[in-house]
Design a protein around this motif. Structure first.
Motif, PDB file in Angstrom:
ATOM      1  N   MET A  64       5.546  18.111 -20.941  1.00 37.01           N
ATOM      2  CA  MET A  64       6.321  17.382 -19.937  1.00 37.01           C
ATOM      3  C   MET A  64       5.568  16.125 -19.463  1.00 37.01           C
ATOM      4  O   MET A  64       6.172  15.094 -19.213  1.00 37.01           O
ATOM      5  N   GLU A  65       4.258  16.243 -19.366  1.00 32.94           N
ATOM      6  CA  GLU A  65       3.444  15.114 -18.934  1.00 32.94           C
ATOM      7  C   GLU A  65       3.419  13.989 -19.959  1.00 32.94           C
ATOM      8  O   GLU A  65       3.253  12.837 -19.608  1.00 32.94           O
ATOM      9  N   LYS A  66       3.578  14.331 -21.235  1.00 37.28           N
ATOM     10  CA  LYS A  66       3.562  13.331 -22.299  1.00 37.28           C
ATOM     11  C   LYS A  66       4.875  12.573 -22.414  1.00 37.28           C
ATOM     12  O   LYS A  66       4.935  11.547 -23.067  1.00 37.28           O
ATOM     13  N   ARG A  67       5.913  13.089 -21.797  1.00 40.16           N
ATOM     14  CA  ARG A  67       7.225  12.447 -21.930  1.00 40.16           C
ATOM     15  C   ARG A  67       7.372  11.308 -20.980  1.00 40.16           C
ATOM     16  O   ARG A  67       6.842  11.078 -20.025  1.00 40.16           O
TER      17      ARG A  67
END
Length: 67
Positions: A64-67
């Motif tokens: 989720m953090e990479k999106r």
């Protein structure tokens, strides 16, 4: 990402979110049933439930953090 989390769930790092979720649910069901076994088998299943919860949450949080 800690590769061990993927290994614990039995998926690759390029697995889709849906594949990871499906594998997590499969393992969760298996160990949820086994935790009621007598003795060390039940204890190990309870520990595995905890480990797969951590692994799944860590993987999904990072994604989720990479999106």
């Amino acid at each position: 990402m800690n590769r061990q989390y993927y290994d614990l769930l039995g998926v690759t790092e390029d697995a889709t979110d849906e594949e990871i979720r499906a594998r997590y649910e499969e393992l969760k069901k298996k160990y949820s049933e086994e935790r009621f076994l007598e003795g060390e088998a039940g204890n190990e299943a309870a520990r595995m439930l905890n480990r797969i919860d951590v692994a799944y949450n860590e993987i999904m949080t990072e994604r989720m953090e990479k999106r």
